[in-house]
Design a protein around this motif. Structure first.
Motif, PDB file in Angstrom:
ATOM      1  N   SER A  98       0.824  -1.211   0.000  1.00  0.00           N
ATOM      2  CA  SER A  98       0.000   0.000   0.000  1.00  0.00           C
ATOM      3  C   SER A  98       0.859   1.262   0.000  1.00  0.00           C
ATOM      4  O   SER A  98       0.600   2.214  -0.742  1.00  0.00           O
ATOM      5  N   ARG A  99       1.896   1.245   0.813  1.00  0.00           N
ATOM      6  CA  ARG A  99       2.773   2.424   0.873  1.00  0.00           C
ATOM      7  C   ARG A  99       3.572   2.589  -0.417  1.00  0.00           C
ATOM      8  O   ARG A  99       3.800   3.711  -0.880  1.00  0.00           O
ATOM      9  N   LEU A 100       3.984   1.465  -1.005  1.00  0.00           N
ATOM     10  CA  LEU A 100       4.688   1.544  -2.293  1.00  0.00           C
ATOM     11  C   LEU A 100       3.758   2.045  -3.388  1.00  0.00           C
ATOM     12  O   LEU A 100       4.170   2.823  -4.255  1.00  0.00           O
ATOM     13  N   THR A 101       2.501   1.617  -3.353  1.00  0.00           N
ATOM     14  CA  THR A 101       1.521   2.073  -4.338  1.00  0.00           C
ATOM     15  C   THR A 101       1.299   3.574  -4.208  1.00  0.00           C
ATOM     16  O   THR A 101       1.188   4.273  -5.224  1.00  0.00           O
ATOM     17  N   ASP A 102       1.252   4.074  -2.974  1.00  0.00           N
ATOM     18  CA  ASP A 102       1.140   5.526  -2.776  1.00  0.00           C
ATOM     19  C   ASP A 102       2.324   6.252  -3.416  1.00  0.00           C
ATOM     20  O   ASP A 102       2.148   7.289  -4.064  1.00  0.00           O
ATOM     21  N   LEU A 103       3.524   5.727  -3.224  1.00  0.00           N
ATOM     22  CA  LEU A 103       4.716   6.330  -3.812  1.00  0.00           C
ATOM     23  C   LEU A 103       4.652   6.287  -5.340  1.00  0.00           C
ATOM     24  O   LEU A 103       4.952   7.274  -6.010  1.00  0.00           O
ATOM     25  N   ILE A 104       4.233   5.141  -5.885  1.00  0.00           N
ATOM     26  CA  ILE A 104       4.111   5.006  -7.342  1.00  0.00           C
ATOM     27  C   ILE A 104       3.123   6.039  -7.886  1.00  0.00           C
ATOM     28  O   ILE A 104       3.401   6.708  -8.892  1.00  0.00           O
ATOM     29  N   GLU A 105       1.980   6.175  -7.227  1.00  0.00           N
ATOM     30  CA  GLU A 105       0.971   7.144  -7.678  1.00  0.00           C
ATOM     31  C   GLU A 105       1.497   8.572  -7.594  1.00  0.00           C
ATOM     32  O   GLU A 105       1.227   9.390  -8.482  1.00  0.00           O
ATOM     33  N   LEU A 106       2.253   8.893  -6.551  1.00  0.00           N
ATOM     34  CA  LEU A 106       2.856  10.218  -6.432  1.00  0.00           C
ATOM     35  C   LEU A 106       3.811  10.479  -7.588  1.00  0.00           C
ATOM     36  O   LEU A 106       3.779  11.541  -8.221  1.00  0.00           O
ATOM     37  N   ILE A 107       4.666   9.506  -7.886  1.00  0.00           N
ATOM     38  CA  ILE A 107       5.635   9.669  -8.973  1.00  0.00           C
ATOM     39  C   ILE A 107       4.925   9.776 -10.316  1.00  0.00           C
ATOM     40  O   ILE A 107       5.241  10.662 -11.126  1.00  0.00           O
ATOM     41  N   GLU A 108       3.959   8.891 -10.577  1.00  0.00           N
ATOM     42  CA  GLU A 108       3.233   8.946 -11.843  1.00  0.00           C
ATOM     43  C   GLU A 108       2.526  10.289 -12.014  1.00  0.00           C
ATOM     44  O   GLU A 108       2.548  10.877 -13.104  1.00  0.00           O
ATOM     45  N   VAL A 114       8.599  16.231 -13.536  1.00  0.00           N
ATOM     46  CA  VAL A 114       9.858  15.503 -13.693  1.00  0.00           C
ATOM     47  C   VAL A 114      10.399  15.671 -15.104  1.00  0.00           C
ATOM     48  O   VAL A 114      11.584  15.961 -15.303  1.00  0.00           O
ATOM     49  N   LEU A 115       9.535  15.517 -16.098  1.00  0.00           N
ATOM     50  CA  LEU A 115       9.979  15.649 -17.491  1.00  0.00           C
ATOM     51  C   LEU A 115      10.443  17.067 -17.796  1.00  0.00           C
ATOM     52  O   LEU A 115      11.424  17.257 -18.519  1.00  0.00           O
TER      53      LEU A 115
END
Length: 124
Positions: A98-108, A114-115
């Motif tokens: 769940s915490r990794l998914t939150d991080l992934i969603e933040l990055i996405e 970022v670009l």
């Protein structure tokens, strides 16, 4: 008298702390993706391999074994002919996933910034 395991205080900043290896396993390239995929539900091996696009069969198998050893996932052999294997998250794995998914969603969600930052940096 407290159990030796109970008296240990984990710190990923300490060189010899076991938590550092567990963190590395969970946040490895394929560990993050496998855990995040499994937050969506249980997967059989080949379905998980398709979901985690680009991972080799060997690397996924190694990653899953490592995550199972760390207590983040469960490997269940289904009593079918031929036998099938299914992977699911443990309660700890669900929390980590769940915490990794939150991080992934933040990055996405931050990819436009970022670009833009990459383009500015590369233009120098």
């Amino acid at each position: 008298m407290p159990d030796a395991a109970e008296s240990l205080e984990a710190s990923v900043f300490a060189r010899d702390c076991a938590s550092r290896q567990t963190l590395q396993n969970a946040t490895s390239r394929w560990g993050v993706l496998a855990l995040a995929a499994l937050t969506e539900g249980d997967y059989r091996f080949n379905a998980l391999r398709r979901r985690v696009d680009g991972v080799s069969e060997r690397m996924l198998a190694q990653t899953l074994q490592t995550l199972e050893r760390d207590g983040l996932i469960v490997r269940t052999v289904l009593e079918t002919i031929p036998p099938k294997v299914e992977y699911s998250l443990t309660p700890l794995g669900r929390e980590v996933g769940s915490r990794l998914t939150d991080l992934i969603e933040l990055i996405e969600g931050s990819m436009p910034a970022v670009l833009e930052s990459r383009a500015q940096h590369d233009a120098r």
